[in-house]
Scaffold this motif. Structure first.
Motif, PDB file in Angstrom:
ATOM      1  N   PHE A  29       0.825  -1.197   0.000  1.00  0.00           N
ATOM      2  CA  PHE A  29       0.000   0.000   0.000  1.00  0.00           C
ATOM      3  C   PHE A  29       0.865   1.256   0.000  1.00  0.00           C
ATOM      4  N   GLU A  30       1.877   1.287   0.860  1.00  0.00           N
ATOM      5  CA  GLU A  30       2.714   2.482   0.946  1.00  0.00           C
ATOM      6  C   GLU A  30       3.585   2.649  -0.293  1.00  0.00           C
ATOM      7  N   THR A  31       3.874   1.559  -0.994  1.00  0.00           N
ATOM      8  CA  THR A  31       4.646   1.675  -2.225  1.00  0.00           C
ATOM      9  C   THR A  31       3.843   2.360  -3.326  1.00  0.00           C
ATOM     10  N   GLY A  60       6.288   7.646  10.224  1.00  0.00           N
ATOM     11  CA  GLY A  60       6.520   8.283   8.938  1.00  0.00           C
ATOM     12  C   GLY A  60       5.226   8.717   8.270  1.00  0.00           C
ATOM     13  N   SER A  61       4.200   7.882   8.355  1.00  0.00           N
ATOM     14  CA  SER A  61       2.908   8.232   7.756  1.00  0.00           C
ATOM     15  C   SER A  61       2.295   9.436   8.456  1.00  0.00           C
ATOM     16  N   ILE A 103      -3.041   9.226   6.628  1.00  0.00           N
ATOM     17  CA  ILE A 103      -3.752   8.910   7.870  1.00  0.00           C
ATOM     18  C   ILE A 103      -4.186   7.444   7.867  1.00  0.00           C
ATOM     19  N   VAL A 104      -4.756   7.000   6.753  1.00  0.00           N
ATOM     20  CA  VAL A 104      -5.175   5.606   6.642  1.00  0.00           C
ATOM     21  C   VAL A 104      -3.967   4.672   6.771  1.00  0.00           C
ATOM     22  N   ALA A 105      -2.858   5.039   6.131  1.00  0.00           N
ATOM     23  CA  ALA A 105      -1.648   4.219   6.221  1.00  0.00           C
ATOM     24  C   ALA A 105      -1.142   4.143   7.651  1.00  0.00           C
ATOM     25  N   ALA A 148      -2.367  -0.738  13.510  1.00  0.00           N
ATOM     26  CA  ALA A 148      -3.161  -1.945  13.751  1.00  0.00           C
ATOM     27  C   ALA A 148      -2.323  -3.203  13.528  1.00  0.00           C
ATOM     28  N   MET A 149      -1.493  -3.189  12.505  1.00  0.00           N
ATOM     29  CA  MET A 149      -0.619  -4.339  12.246  1.00  0.00           C
ATOM     30  C   MET A 149       0.426  -4.498  13.350  1.00  0.00           C
TER      31      MET A 149
END
Length: 480
Positions: free
Chosen positions: A42-44, A106-107, A185-187, A193-194
């Motif tokens: 996702f972050e990629t 970082g996010s 924010i979602v990231a 959560a992970m």
């Protein structure tokens, strides 16, 4: 009368932390590792949809804003190998916790940034997520029975394809209906959560202790050397191949990498055990990764979106909107992801060599379909689907070949090096494909000849990969 002191009772042993005694089913462990790997994919991919909006919001230019992608890529490549090795040495769960915490921070930095500089800083910190896949592969091998390992590695690795396509589409929706801040924010929420899952649900292995020392010099030298090479490759399209800055970065990085390799072969505990490459299967797998990355993997990333969104009256294209093209790509990727368990079962019963051959043959089929039907909606969708299916087989076969070839204690390290090779190869391939399209353009418009050259480039890379794969020994490591 002689008195004797009371005897001292032996001290009670310290209780074993619960994380070391957890029992989880194979399905639960696979699900956790799959969900954790999603954050890396996702972050990629998520930020590419935000680049045009950031250019406007910060009143900046494409060259500056593109660093939100480049900074992540550079850190991710170095992190994959270095953190993979540290995880093999000191515990993959521990390193994964640090990486997820860094990705969360970082996010948040990027989400709260009021200038492009802080967004880039946040993205560089997020780049440590590049090590998540190698660590997850190592954890799968560590916790799962051998019979379940090929399917588990396939499902976890294949998540990168589906999650990457989903990230681009979801990020586009968030930008349309909220703002680019929302994707970070979602990231951050997802990474946090992970982190909770890894800390409180995933079983941990007790520390076994190690006499090995971290090769700090090797880690420090490797990171900027890889970063320089990748940055030079990344800037070919804007600076030009023969620009002094491009050549300085690429050749300088290669020179430093050569000195680094010499050091790694001499030091007792290298950050990257290059002696693994003396194994024939590993060396062939790494070279096949490079040819696949330079060829079909880089071509697929670039050319299908271009064909889908080019106008119908152009030399090629079906005239879809960016959102519709993203949705179609997502659907194809999700359907193709359903094939990853099949790839894993093939690896278990017939060997990962067969899975990679299937992926290669499917890439050739996708290229041929695109060659003859680049104005047909049905034909282009078929090509996109077959390319997604081929990518799923390739992404699952390569890590399984690594698992079959290296000792358990080197799993994350070798998978990390494989990730570095794939990342670098895709950068080279994308630059070559962009050059081919630009060289054949007329009045700034890509031509059919340019498209055909790029398709040919992908097919040639695939045929080289198939040839290398045929050199691998037949049979499965799980049935021998």
């Amino acid at each position: 009368m002689t008195t004797h002191p009371d005897s001292i009772a032996p001290a009670e042993p310290a209780p074993t932390p619960r994380r070391f005694t957890r029992k989880r089913s194979a399905g639960t462990i696979i699900t956790i590792l799959l969900l954790v790997e999603v954050i890396s994919a996702f972050e990629t991919s998520m930020v590419f949809a935000a680049i045009p909006t950031m250019i406007r919001d910060f009143n900046s230019d494409a060259g500056t804003v593109s660093w939100v992608a480049t900074s992540f890529l550079l850190v991710a490549a170095a992190s994959a190998a270095v953190c993979g090795r540290i995880g093999d040495m000191y515990g993959r769960e521990r390193v994964l916790v640090v990486i997820l915490a860094a990705a969360t921070v970082g996010s948040l930095i990027s989400a709260m940034a009021d200038g492009i500089g802080m967004v880039i800083v946040g993205r560089a910190i997020q780049g440590v997520a590049g090590a998540i896949l190698p660590l997850c592969i190592g954890l799968a091998r560590e916790h799962l029975p051998k019979a379940k390992l090929p399917v588990a590695v396939a499902v976890i690795s294949g998540a990168a394809v589906a999650a990457g396509a989903a990230a681009a589409y979801i990020a586009g929706l968030m930008i349309d209906y909220a703002s680019w801040h929302m994707i970070f924010i979602v990231a951050a929420v997802y990474a946090a959560a992970m982190l909770v899952l890894v800390l409180f649900v995933l079983p941990w292995r007790p520390p076994t202790g190690t006499t090995q020392q971290i090769d700090y010099l090797g880690a420090i030298v490797f990171a900027p050397a890889i970063a320089a090479i990748l940055l030079g490759i990344n800037k070919i399209s804007s600076w030009g191949l023969f620009d002094i800055k491009t050549l300085g970065l690429i050749l300088g990085g290669i020179a430093v990498l050569a000195l680094w390799a010499r050091w790694e072969l001499q030091v007792k505990d290298p950050i990257a055990n290059l002696r693994l490459f003396t194994d024939r299967k590993i060396s062939i797998t790494m070279i096949a990764t490079l040819t696949l990355a330079v060829g079909p993997l880089s071509v697929s990333n670039m050319i299908y979106a271009l064909v889908l969104q080019s106008p119908k009256d152009a030399p090629f294209g079906v005239g879809m909107t960016p959102s519709d093209a993203g949705l179609l790509t997502l659907i194809a990727a999700l359907i193709a992801y359903c094939l990853t368990p099949l790839s894993g079962r093939i690896s278990r019963t017939m060997g990962s060599r067969v899975s990679l051959l299937i992926g290669g043959a499917t890439f050739v089929l996708a290229g041929l379909i695109l060659f003859v039907s680049h104005h047909s909606m049905i034909g282009v969708f078929a090509a996109v689907f077959f390319a997604s299916a081929a990518t799923s087989f390739a992404y699952t076969a390569l890590p399984n070949l690594i698992v079959e070839s290296v000792p358990a204690e080197n799993t994350s390290e070798a998978a990390g090096l494989n990730t570095v090779i794939r990342t670098g190869g895709q950068g080279v391939g994308t630059s070559i494909a962009a050059t081919l399209l630009a060289s054949s353009a007329v009045a700034g418009v890509s031509t059919g000849a340019g498209l055909n050259m790029v398709i040919a480039m992908g097919i040639i890379g695939t045929l080289l990969t198939i040839g290398l794969t045929l050199m691998l020994k037949r049979g499965s490591a799980y049935t021998a």
